[in-house]
Scaffold this motif. Structure first.
Motif, PDB file in Angstrom:
ATOM      1  N   ARG A   1       0.836  -1.208   0.000  1.00  0.00           N
ATOM      2  CA  ARG A   1       0.000   0.000   0.000  1.00  0.00           C
ATOM      3  C   ARG A   1       0.866   1.252   0.000  1.00  0.00           C
ATOM      4  O   ARG A   1       0.605   2.218  -0.708  1.00  0.00           O
ATOM      5  CB  ARG A   1      -0.924   0.008   1.230  1.00  0.00           C
ATOM      6  CG  ARG A   1      -1.789  -1.235   1.369  1.00  0.00           C
ATOM      7  CD  ARG A   1      -2.909  -1.304   0.351  1.00  0.00           C
ATOM      8  NE  ARG A   1      -4.077  -0.593   0.804  1.00  0.00           N
ATOM      9  CZ  ARG A   1      -5.020  -1.134   1.607  1.00  0.00           C
ATOM     10  NH1 ARG A   1      -4.904  -2.369   2.031  1.00  0.00           N
ATOM     11  NH2 ARG A   1      -6.064  -0.433   1.961  1.00  0.00           N
ATOM     12  N   ALA A   2       1.935   1.232   0.813  1.00  0.00           N
ATOM     13  CA  ALA A   2       2.810   2.411   0.912  1.00  0.00           C
ATOM     14  C   ALA A   2       3.510   2.660  -0.425  1.00  0.00           C
ATOM     15  O   ALA A   2       3.591   3.805  -0.894  1.00  0.00           O
ATOM     16  CB  ALA A   2       3.840   2.219   2.018  1.00  0.00           C
ATOM     17  N   ALA A   3       4.006   1.586  -1.062  1.00  0.00           N
ATOM     18  CA  ALA A   3       4.688   1.737  -2.350  1.00  0.00           C
ATOM     19  C   ALA A   3       3.726   2.280  -3.397  1.00  0.00           C
ATOM     20  O   ALA A   3       4.083   3.175  -4.175  1.00  0.00           O
ATOM     21  CB  ALA A   3       5.265   0.401  -2.802  1.00  0.00           C
ATOM     22  N   THR A   4       2.510   1.752  -3.417  1.00  0.00           N
ATOM     23  CA  THR A   4       1.509   2.215  -4.385  1.00  0.00           C
ATOM     24  C   THR A   4       1.235   3.702  -4.201  1.00  0.00           C
ATOM     25  O   THR A   4       1.213   4.475  -5.169  1.00  0.00           O
ATOM     26  CB  THR A   4       0.198   1.413  -4.227  1.00  0.00           C
ATOM     27  OG1 THR A   4       0.502   0.024  -4.452  1.00  0.00           O
ATOM     28  CG2 THR A   4      -0.862   1.855  -5.217  1.00  0.00           C
ATOM     29  N   ALA A   5       1.062   4.123  -2.951  1.00  0.00           N
ATOM     30  CA  ALA A   5       0.787   5.534  -2.656  1.00  0.00           C
ATOM     31  C   ALA A   5       1.963   6.426  -3.081  1.00  0.00           C
ATOM     32  O   ALA A   5       1.774   7.481  -3.687  1.00  0.00           O
ATOM     33  CB  ALA A   5       0.496   5.712  -1.169  1.00  0.00           C
ATOM     34  N   ILE A   6       3.177   5.988  -2.774  1.00  0.00           N
ATOM     35  CA  ILE A   6       4.364   6.788  -3.108  1.00  0.00           C
ATOM     36  C   ILE A   6       4.565   6.859  -4.629  1.00  0.00           C
ATOM     37  O   ILE A   6       4.856   7.919  -5.167  1.00  0.00           O
ATOM     38  CB  ILE A   6       5.608   6.222  -2.392  1.00  0.00           C
ATOM     39  CG1 ILE A   6       5.500   6.523  -0.877  1.00  0.00           C
ATOM     40  CG2 ILE A   6       6.908   6.809  -2.950  1.00  0.00           C
ATOM     41  CD1 ILE A   6       6.461   5.745   0.008  1.00  0.00           C
ATOM     42  N   LEU A   7       4.375   5.722  -5.306  1.00  0.00           N
ATOM     43  CA  LEU A   7       4.532   5.710  -6.761  1.00  0.00           C
ATOM     44  C   LEU A   7       3.449   6.578  -7.450  1.00  0.00           C
ATOM     45  O   LEU A   7       3.731   7.294  -8.410  1.00  0.00           O
ATOM     46  CB  LEU A   7       4.472   4.266  -7.296  1.00  0.00           C
ATOM     47  CG  LEU A   7       5.694   3.406  -6.934  1.00  0.00           C
ATOM     48  CD1 LEU A   7       5.411   1.925  -7.231  1.00  0.00           C
ATOM     49  CD2 LEU A   7       6.949   3.874  -7.670  1.00  0.00           C
ATOM     50  N   ASN A   8       2.234   6.538  -6.914  1.00  0.00           N
ATOM     51  CA  ASN A   8       1.140   7.382  -7.447  1.00  0.00           C
ATOM     52  C   ASN A   8       1.454   8.859  -7.236  1.00  0.00           C
ATOM     53  O   ASN A   8       1.221   9.699  -8.105  1.00  0.00           O
ATOM     54  CB  ASN A   8      -0.190   7.048  -6.788  1.00  0.00           C
ATOM     55  CG  ASN A   8      -0.764   5.723  -7.271  1.00  0.00           C
ATOM     56  OD1 ASN A   8      -0.329   5.198  -8.295  1.00  0.00           O
ATOM     57  ND2 ASN A   8      -1.710   5.172  -6.538  1.00  0.00           N
ATOM     58  N   LYS A   9       2.002   9.177  -6.071  1.00  0.00           N
ATOM     59  CA  LYS A   9       2.348  10.564  -5.735  1.00  0.00           C
ATOM     60  C   LYS A   9       3.439  11.074  -6.681  1.00  0.00           C
ATOM     61  O   LYS A   9       3.387  12.201  -7.174  1.00  0.00           O
ATOM     62  CB  LYS A   9       2.846  10.600  -4.293  1.00  0.00           C
ATOM     63  CG  LYS A   9       2.781  11.959  -3.608  1.00  0.00           C
ATOM     64  CD  LYS A   9       3.041  11.773  -2.129  1.00  0.00           C
ATOM     65  CE  LYS A   9       3.248  13.093  -1.435  1.00  0.00           C
ATOM     66  NZ  LYS A   9       3.598  12.899  -0.027  1.00  0.00           N
ATOM     67  N   ARG A  10       4.431  10.196  -6.948  1.00  0.00           N
ATOM     68  CA  ARG A  10       5.498  10.576  -7.868  1.00  0.00           C
ATOM     69  C   ARG A  10       4.945  10.829  -9.284  1.00  0.00           C
ATOM     70  O   ARG A  10       5.349  11.771  -9.946  1.00  0.00           O
ATOM     71  CB  ARG A  10       6.543   9.445  -7.953  1.00  0.00           C
ATOM     72  CG  ARG A  10       7.438   9.315  -6.746  1.00  0.00           C
ATOM     73  CD  ARG A  10       8.426   8.199  -7.039  1.00  0.00           C
ATOM     74  NE  ARG A  10       9.186   7.786  -5.873  1.00  0.00           N
ATOM     75  CZ  ARG A  10       9.989   6.716  -5.880  1.00  0.00           C
ATOM     76  NH1 ARG A  10      10.108   5.974  -6.963  1.00  0.00           N
ATOM     77  NH2 ARG A  10      10.673   6.397  -4.799  1.00  0.00           N
ATOM     78  N   ALA A  11       4.057   9.940  -9.705  1.00  0.00           N
ATOM     79  CA  ALA A  11       3.498  10.056 -11.059  1.00  0.00           C
ATOM     80  C   ALA A  11       2.684  11.331 -11.219  1.00  0.00           C
ATOM     81  O   ALA A  11       2.648  11.936 -12.291  1.00  0.00           O
ATOM     82  CB  ALA A  11       2.630   8.846 -11.363  1.00  0.00           C
ATOM     83  N   ALA A  12       2.048  11.768 -10.115  1.00  0.00           N
ATOM     84  CA  ALA A  12       1.227  12.982 -10.157  1.00  0.00           C
ATOM     85  C   ALA A  12       2.096  14.232 -10.180  1.00  0.00           C
ATOM     86  O   ALA A  12       1.669  15.288 -10.559  1.00  0.00           O
ATOM     87  CB  ALA A  12       0.290  13.014  -8.968  1.00  0.00           C
TER      88      ALA A  12
END
Length: 302
Positions: free
Chosen positions: A291-302
């Motif tokens: 979950r943490a990786a998904t959130a961080i990767l989504n944040k980076r992509a945004a």
């Protein structure tokens, strides 16, 4: 709450995480994963296992992987060795630590390694003795300490029984594993308390799978009991070949995010850890199971 101020994580992704993958993972990819994990600050990495390639084909490249790693001082590289044949093969690759594993469930022991708990300990005794004579640290893993796919719930007395047997043959550190991820905090606490009757808290670690989403809660409970070492798996890789439906070990990224949020030191760079998980997940053509990786990767992509 008496929470440890520092926690040590053992990333078991390269071994425990990848062993169940159906598609072959090349040695070069496994080596790169280990390099990325140590670059992220992991000081304990479970690299591979020396088992029959007939049973675990994914680990047939164990020698190549161990030889290809650029070792860093201060990092301990461990391998799984279930018998003397495996240990003798592993010795050539100079591991810092070997891992032997037993089950707190008789039925699981029979299905997993084709022998009783007592017989498994007899099989491990010469391995442990040989490793210690060679100056190699010995870690033991106790699987199915709260639940078994064949027997159901496991009594804490069974965990204590296995911990005593492991102690008796010279195993230096013991892991309390919820192999199929059915544990909840109080059940995990009982399993750990049974283990602490035979091992000091500095020689006990937690190993929690996240099948029912309980792994972080179980980790927090273990922390409250003073446990400060845990097995985790980058990107939540893994499962159990003998437990249908069991998901991977708790994601390293999720545990690090929780610990850092609690002010607990890990020595791990979360961003680099997320990168390592994204690397192996990319090779496996799926998203990280964190979950943490998904959130961080989504944040980076945004």
């Amino acid at each position: 709450m008496n929470i440890p101020s520092r926690v040590k994580l053992v990333d078991v992704g390269p071994r425990d995480g990848l062993q169940n993958e159906k598609q072959p993972v090349p040695a070069a990819v496994k080596i790169e994963l280990v390099h990325r994990l140590q670059a992220a600050g992991l000081t304990e990495i479970e690299v591979t296992s020396f088992v029959s390639p007939k049973w675990v084909p994914q680990m047939a490249d164990n020698d190549e992987v161990m030889a290809g790693i650029q070792r860093q001082s201060g990092v301990r590289y461990s391998v799984l060795t279930p018998n003397m044949t495996g240990f003798e093969a592993a010795l050539k690759s100079k591991p810092d630590e070997i891992v032997v594993f037993g089950a707190a469930s008789e039925a699981f022991s029979q299905r997993n390694i084709n022998c009783s708990i007592a017989e498994s300990i007899e099989r491990f005794a010469p391995v442990v003795a040989a490793a210690r004579a060679a100056g190699i640290f010995v870690r033991g893993a106790m699987s199915c300490t709260v639940g078994c796919p064949y027997e159901g719930e496991i009594a804490p007395e069974r965990v204590g029984y296995l911990a005593a047997l492991m102690k008796g043959i010279g195993v230096q550190h013991i892991g309390v594993a919820d192999t199929i991820g059915v544990g909840t905090p109080l059940k995990v606490a009982r399993a750990i308390e049974a283990t602490l009757q035979h091992y000091g808290v500095d020689d006990v670690s937690g190993h929690f799978h996240d099948t029912y989403g309980q792994a972080l809660a179980n980790t927090l409970m273990a922390l409250q009991l003073g446990v400060w070492q845990f097995d985790t798996s980058v990107a939540g890789l893994g499962g159990c070949p003998y437990a249908k439906g069991a998901t991977g070990n708790v994601a390293s990224e999720d545990v690090v995010f929780m610990l850092h949020g609690m002010g607990v030191e890990t020595g791990i760079d979360l961003d680099l850890l997320v990168d390592a998980g994204a690397f192996i997940s990319g090779f496996l053509e799926r998203k990280p199971n964190s979950r943490a990786a998904t959130a961080i990767l989504n944040k980076r992509a945004a």
